[in-house]
Enzyme design. Structure first.
Site, PDB file in Angstrom:
ATOM      1  N   ASP A 144       0.877  -1.167   0.000  1.00 25.93           N
ATOM      2  CA  ASP A 144       0.000   0.000   0.000  1.00 25.93           C
ATOM      3  C   ASP A 144       0.914   1.217   0.000  1.00 25.93           C
ATOM      4  O   ASP A 144       1.520   1.561   1.017  1.00 25.93           O
ATOM      5  CB  ASP A 144      -0.899  -0.027   1.240  1.00 25.93           C
ATOM      6  CG  ASP A 144      -1.776   1.224   1.351  1.00 25.93           C
ATOM      7  OD1 ASP A 144      -1.645   2.128   0.504  1.00 25.93           O
ATOM      8  OD2 ASP A 144      -2.581   1.291   2.302  1.00 25.93           O
ATOM      9  N   LYS A 167       2.998  11.348  -3.265  1.00 22.74           N
ATOM     10  CA  LYS A 167       1.968  10.706  -4.102  1.00 22.74           C
ATOM     11  C   LYS A 167       1.097  11.749  -4.810  1.00 22.74           C
ATOM     12  O   LYS A 167       0.576  11.508  -5.886  1.00 22.74           O
ATOM     13  CB  LYS A 167       1.116   9.806  -3.219  1.00 22.74           C
ATOM     14  CG  LYS A 167       0.147   8.903  -3.955  1.00 22.74           C
ATOM     15  CD  LYS A 167      -0.434   7.900  -2.981  1.00 22.74           C
ATOM     16  CE  LYS A 167      -1.564   7.087  -3.584  1.00 22.74           C
ATOM     17  NZ  LYS A 167      -2.056   6.085  -2.624  1.00 22.74           N
ATOM     18  N   GLU A 196      -7.158   0.542  -4.539  1.00 21.91           N
ATOM     19  CA  GLU A 196      -7.177   0.453  -3.078  1.00 21.91           C
ATOM     20  C   GLU A 196      -8.529  -0.008  -2.520  1.00 21.91           C
ATOM     21  O   GLU A 196      -8.577  -0.907  -1.683  1.00 21.91           O
ATOM     22  CB  GLU A 196      -6.721   1.784  -2.472  1.00 21.91           C
ATOM     23  CG  GLU A 196      -5.211   1.979  -2.661  1.00 21.91           C
ATOM     24  CD  GLU A 196      -4.732   3.416  -2.528  1.00 21.91           C
ATOM     25  OE1 GLU A 196      -5.518   4.270  -2.083  1.00 21.91           O
ATOM     26  OE2 GLU A 196      -3.575   3.675  -2.876  1.00 21.91           O
ATOM     27  N   ASP A 252     -12.983   5.383   1.027  1.00 20.98           N
ATOM     28  CA  ASP A 252     -11.558   5.393   1.376  1.00 20.98           C
ATOM     29  C   ASP A 252     -11.031   6.834   1.371  1.00 20.98           C
ATOM     30  O   ASP A 252     -10.788   7.412   0.304  1.00 20.98           O
ATOM     31  CB  ASP A 252     -10.787   4.524   0.368  1.00 20.98           C
ATOM     32  CG  ASP A 252      -9.289   4.465   0.673  1.00 20.98           C
ATOM     33  OD1 ASP A 252      -8.820   5.190   1.574  1.00 20.98           O
ATOM     34  OD2 ASP A 252      -8.577   3.691   0.002  1.00 20.98           O
TER      35      ASP A 252
HETATM   36  N1  LIG Z   1      -7.093   9.484  14.696  1.00 22.27           N
HETATM   37  C1  LIG Z   1      -7.130  10.201  13.585  1.00 22.27           C
HETATM   38  N2  LIG Z   1      -7.969  11.250  13.464  1.00 22.27           N
HETATM   39  C2  LIG Z   1      -8.006  12.001  12.351  1.00 22.27           C
HETATM   40  N3  LIG Z   1      -7.234  11.770  11.270  1.00 22.27           N
HETATM   41  C3  LIG Z   1      -6.382  10.729  11.337  1.00 22.27           C
HETATM   42  C4  LIG Z   1      -6.284   9.902  12.471  1.00 22.27           C
HETATM   43  N4  LIG Z   1      -5.350   8.951  12.217  1.00 22.27           N
HETATM   44  C5  LIG Z   1      -4.889   9.197  10.966  1.00 22.27           C
HETATM   45  N5  LIG Z   1      -5.500  10.274  10.439  1.00 22.27           N
HETATM   46  C6  LIG Z   1      -5.254  10.905   9.132  1.00 22.27           C
HETATM   47  O1  LIG Z   1      -5.345   9.950   8.100  1.00 22.27           O
HETATM   48  C7  LIG Z   1      -4.502  10.357   7.025  1.00 22.27           C
HETATM   49  C8  LIG Z   1      -3.638   9.215   6.629  1.00 22.27           C
HETATM   50  O2  LIG Z   1      -4.422   8.142   6.331  1.00 22.27           O
HETATM   51  P1  LIG Z   1      -3.793   6.916   5.549  1.00 22.27           P
HETATM   52  O3  LIG Z   1      -4.878   5.943   5.365  1.00 22.27           O
HETATM   53  O4  LIG Z   1      -2.564   6.484   6.199  1.00 22.27           O
HETATM   54  O5  LIG Z   1      -3.488   7.687   4.210  1.00 22.27           O
HETATM   55  P2  LIG Z   1      -2.740   7.240   2.905  1.00 22.27           P
HETATM   56  O6  LIG Z   1      -3.338   5.941   2.497  1.00 22.27           O
HETATM   57  O7  LIG Z   1      -3.053   8.332   1.956  1.00 22.27           O
HETATM   58  O8  LIG Z   1      -1.319   7.160   3.251  1.00 22.27           O
HETATM   59  C9  LIG Z   1      -3.673  11.521   7.525  1.00 22.27           C
HETATM   60  O9  LIG Z   1      -4.205  12.714   7.016  1.00 22.27           O
HETATM   61  C10 LIG Z   1      -3.836  11.416   9.018  1.00 22.27           C
HETATM   62  O10 LIG Z   1      -3.692  12.676   9.655  1.00 22.27           O
HETATM   63 MG   LIG Z   2      -4.544   4.600   1.698  1.00 19.51          MG
END
Ligand SMILES: Nc1ncnc2c1ncn2[C@@H]1O[C@H](COP(=O)(O)OP(=O)(O)O)[C@@H](O)[C@H]1O
Ligand SMILES: [Mg+2]
Lengths: 621, 177
Positions: free
Chosen positions: A25, A87, A184, A206
């Site tokens: 991922d 990304k 995804e 998502d």
């Molecule tokens: N507890 C939370 N509350 C609010 N936002 C969150 C929390 N945990 C993660 N995030 C947010 O989720 C996003 C990352 O999500 P993620 O699924 O890892 O993204 P990606 O797949 O794009 O890498 C970030 O913007 C992060 O700040």
């Molecule tokens: Mg993701």
């Protein structure tokens, strides 16, 4: 879950010979790898037990490259050379990216895909992403104890062709064999569906760091059929951070901050956002390098209020996908929530309100995509054993593909939400007598005007046999494979001439560029010798520039205007080359500067010799 | 198993050659065929074999897309009868139908310019019902009667409606963002 009664293809001939395969991922914020061990998908952790790798790459001044947690620490210290959320730049030009003005990077003015200028030279998003993939590959190989047979890499369902191609190129650079690019939400549906023996209509919502996807799937007896997908490839948690960051600047009445302060404020904003998922309020206290003080409290209500438009913005693609699938919200049996940003309570509430049911939050939104990708990778390399779950993924293309026609209009050849793989042909004819060439412009998007669609590539068809206008029948075939990647073929139908096609991607890298990067990568693999050679060459170039500048200061009077201009031009060229990161070209630039200033040096030498004869010491000159 | 590329789409899916179709059976047959020919099932084959399978997967999807939608299914049935229902060969569309078309078109355009989402939703609903009626008539003509020319005329009407429905949907999507 009831399974398809289908047979051998894809099943391992020799069950003991397990081939190593992983799912990756590659996220905006976090990246991770997973694999199937003993029929169970598991995430791969580092020595400290951490699964998530922050998608951050730090190019150090000494030629080293840090990825993940180590790079996060460098963010506020060296913001220009520490790339986060790369990304968002994949397959994109500078004009496509929002908020570049608040980014601490130096962008290079290049046509097509943007480039970042780092201390290690110009870097494309493809190369930066390849560093993250390389780190994950190394982790997987160490963990699994061998070379990988291949990897499934996930991409947002709403990624267009250029973004997908960029992702695949990055994997290639990282030395990974790409088994499949997998959407995804589909990966999440596989992990969720197989674990819960789900059947029926499901929506996957998502919301990650930088992208939003919504896919609607029909799950029947082991078949995951995507009915429609929609989204926004530039909407995610980052935008919530940005909103809060702007709010803080405004409330604290701060002057436009420096790159370092910007980074610190943005990191703070993100921490506060995450804090507000569990608390009613969060303090925002920060002493900036500028000497200014930030001392605020952010309440949950205030944060929800200021970001409500962003939450609403996610519902438009939801409605569009439902419309395309011919469904109403109440037809959906379950809504699977994926991505860290779906932890925010107001996001969950909005989704619950829209679908009239509580969304499914009982899976780990950070890991489910990688787990699904690992399952698919395991199946694709043929590790399934008799009796294992068997399934089939039928995914779709997210955005229509078309060709530019007269008047700047896009003629759709393959409509969005067509099941992959798909091929469609269209016939064109010549409009001039004896015409032997024809130009095409391939675009992707739903809008009528080409200018509002995404330019993918231009190609030219040559060697059409000369005929009267309108006689030639040129059949252009678009084919989109299971990765969602387009290839184009064209032939003149009457004579059967396969005309040659020259494709120039609008936002991609050419094969030559990739080959060059691969060569550079192979060089680097040799004990980072190449990086050192580069650094040495850069230092050498800087020395040459400095010496020439000093000589001009001292003896510029020896030159006429033209000679002066020639040397200045060579200096400017070398300055640009230093940033190119290409050792050989820098060396060539140094040589060119030496050539341009040859006469000058000779004259200075003459003069110093004469001066020496007159009793001065050479060192004084 | 491999797919015989020369089979007509109905035979390919083991369905009777008629307009009225068992959608669940079509889905099942499609899934079963894709389970054989989809590229994900052939990662272990040589590249030559894979590209041959790819051709089959492409055809199976093309066949499914054609039979799934009433309009393309009807067009395909007529094509098998040697009748081209294309607009190009269209000579006389009933004036009252063309009149109705113009009214629909104006209504959609007006709602679009006024950014009136509710009106567009209403129009989309009415268009769907209208298309349902036309499809029912088509079923009688294609499966019951033996007047393919009348069926071709109905297919042309469905083409108009289909285009309008798509434009209405696009207008809705464009407004909704
Ligand atoms: N507890 C939370 N509350 C609010 N936002 C969150 C929390 N945990 C993660 N995030 C947010 O989720 C996003 C990352 O999500 P993620 O699924 O890892 O993204 P990606 O797949 O794009 O890498 C970030 O913007 C992060 O700040
Ligand atoms: Mg993701």
């Amino acid at each position: 879950m009831a399974l398809l009664q289908i047979a051998e293809p894809g099943m391992s001939a020799a069950p003991h010979e397990r081939r190593l395969a992983i799912g990756i991922d590659l996220g905006t914020t976090h990246s991770l790898a997973a694999t199937v061990k003993n029929s169970v998908a598991v995430c791969l952790a580092d020595e400290e037990g951490r699964v998530l790798v922050p998608s951050v790459v730090h190019y150090r001044g000494d030629g080293g490259i840090e990825v993940g947690h180590a790079a996060v620490a460098a963010q506020p210290v060296d913001p220009r050379n520490t790339i986060v959320s790369v990304k968002r730049f994949m397959g994109r030009g500078l004009a496509d990216v929002a908020h570049v003005e608040t980014m601490p990077y130096v962008f290079e003015e290049t046509p097509g895909m943007l480039r970042l200028r780092t201390v290690q030279g110009g870097k494309t998003p493809v190369e930066i992403s390849a560093e993250i993939l390389r780190a994950l590959r190394a982790r997987a190989e160490a963990n699994l104890g061998g070379a990988l047979a291949g990897a499934v890499i996930t991409v947002p369902a709403y990624f267009d062709d250029a973004q997908r191609q960029a992702t695949k190129d990055a994997a290639r650079l990282a030395g990974l064999h790409v088994l499949r690019l997998l959407n995804e939400p589909t990966a999440a549906a596989v992990a969720y569906g197989l674990d819960n023996a789900a059947e029926g209509l499901y929506a996957v919502y998502d919301l990650g760091g930088g992208t939003f996807d919504l896919s609607i799937l029909k799950l029947t007896r082991g078949v995951f059929e995507v009915l429609a997908t929609n989204g926004n490839a530039a909407l995610g948690g980052d935008d919530f951070d940005h909103r809060l960051y702007c709010w803080i600047l405004d409330r604290a009445r701060i002057a436009p901050p420096s790159a370092t302060d910007t980074r610190r404020l943005q990191m703070k904003a993100r921490a506060i956002k995450e804090q507000l998922t569990v608390s009613d309020e969060a303090p925002c206290q920060l002493r900036l390098d500028s000497g200014e003080n930030v001392d605020l409290t952010v309440s949950r209500e205030a944060f929800f209020e200021m970001t409500r438009p962003l939450v609403q913005k996610t519902l438009a693609p939801v409605r569009r996908a439902l419309r395309d699938a011919g469904l109403a919200p109440q037809d959906i049996k379950g809504v699977v929530m994926v991505g860290g940003a779906t932890r925010m309570p107001h996001v969950q509430r909005a989704v619950a309100g829209f679908f009239g049911q509580e969304p499914l939050t009982n899976l780990d939104p950070d890991r489910v995509v990688a787990l699904g990708a690992a399952m698919q990778a395991n199946a694709l390399v043929g590790n399934r054993k008799a009796g294992d779950n068997d399934w089939l993924l039928l995914d779709v293309i997210p955005l229509s593909l078309g060709l530019e026609t007269m008047g700047g209009l896009s003629e759709k050849i393959i409509p969005r939400n067509s099941t992959l793989p798909v091929a469609r042909a269209q016939e064109f004819t010549t409009f001039k007598d004896g015409q032997t060439a024809m130009a095409f412009h391939v675009v992707q998007g739903e809008r009528e005007l080409v200018a509002d669609c995404r330019s993918l590539a231009r190609f030219e068809l040559r060697g059409i046999p000369p005929m009267t206008a309108g006689a030639a029948r040129i059949r252009v075939t678009f084919q989109v494979d299971a990765d969602g990647l387009l290839s184009v073929a064209a032939r003149e139908a009457r004579t059967g001439v396969e005309a040659s096609i020259l494709v120039r991607p609008s936002y991609g890298l050419t094969d030559d560029e990739i080959a060059g990067m691969l060569r550079a990568g192979i060089e680097r693999a040799g004990d980072d010798l190449a990086a050192r050679a580069l650094r040495e060459q850069q230092v050498e170039a800087e020395r040459a520039l400095e010496a020439t500048a000093r000589a001009l200061d001292a003896d510029g009077g020896l030159l006429d205007a033209e000679e002066h201009a020639r040397i200045a031009a060579a200096m400017e060229a070398l300055r640009i080359l230093i940033a190119s990161g290409e050792t050989a070209r820098i060396a060539a630039g140094i040589a060119a500067l030496a050539r341009a200033s040859e006469d000058f040096a000779a004259r200075r030498m003459d003069r110093s010799i004469r001066a020496a004869l007159a009793g001065h010491k050479i060192e004084e000159l | 198993m491999s797919v015989d590329l020369s089979l007509d789409y109905f035979t390919l899916f083991g369905l009777p050659r008629r307009f009225g179709i068992d959608e669940a059976a079509l889905d099942r047959a499609w899934h079963a065929l894709q389970a054989e020919v989809h590229p994900d099932r052939h990662t272990h084959l040589s590249s030559g074999e894979r590209s041959r399978m790819m051709q089959e997967a492409l055809r199976v999807n093309e066949a499914f897309a054609t039979l799934k939608k009433p309009l393309t299914r009807a067009q395909y049935l007529l094509e098998l009868l040697g009748i081209d229902a294309g607009i190009a060969t269209n000579t006389a569309m009933a004036p009252e139908f063309l009149m109705e078309q113009m009214e629909w078109r104006e209504a959609v355009e007006e709602a679009r310019l006024a950014s009136d989402i509710d009106a567009l939703e209403q129009l989309a609903l009415r268009l769907r019902m209208r298309a349902g009626e036309v499809t029912a008539r088509l079923k009688e003509q294609l499966d019951g009667g033996n007047d393919p020319d009348a069926a071709a005329d109905t297919v042309r009407r469905l083409m108009f409606l289909d285009k309008l429905r798509r434009e209405t949907g696009d207008a809705l999507s464009a407004l909704d963002s």
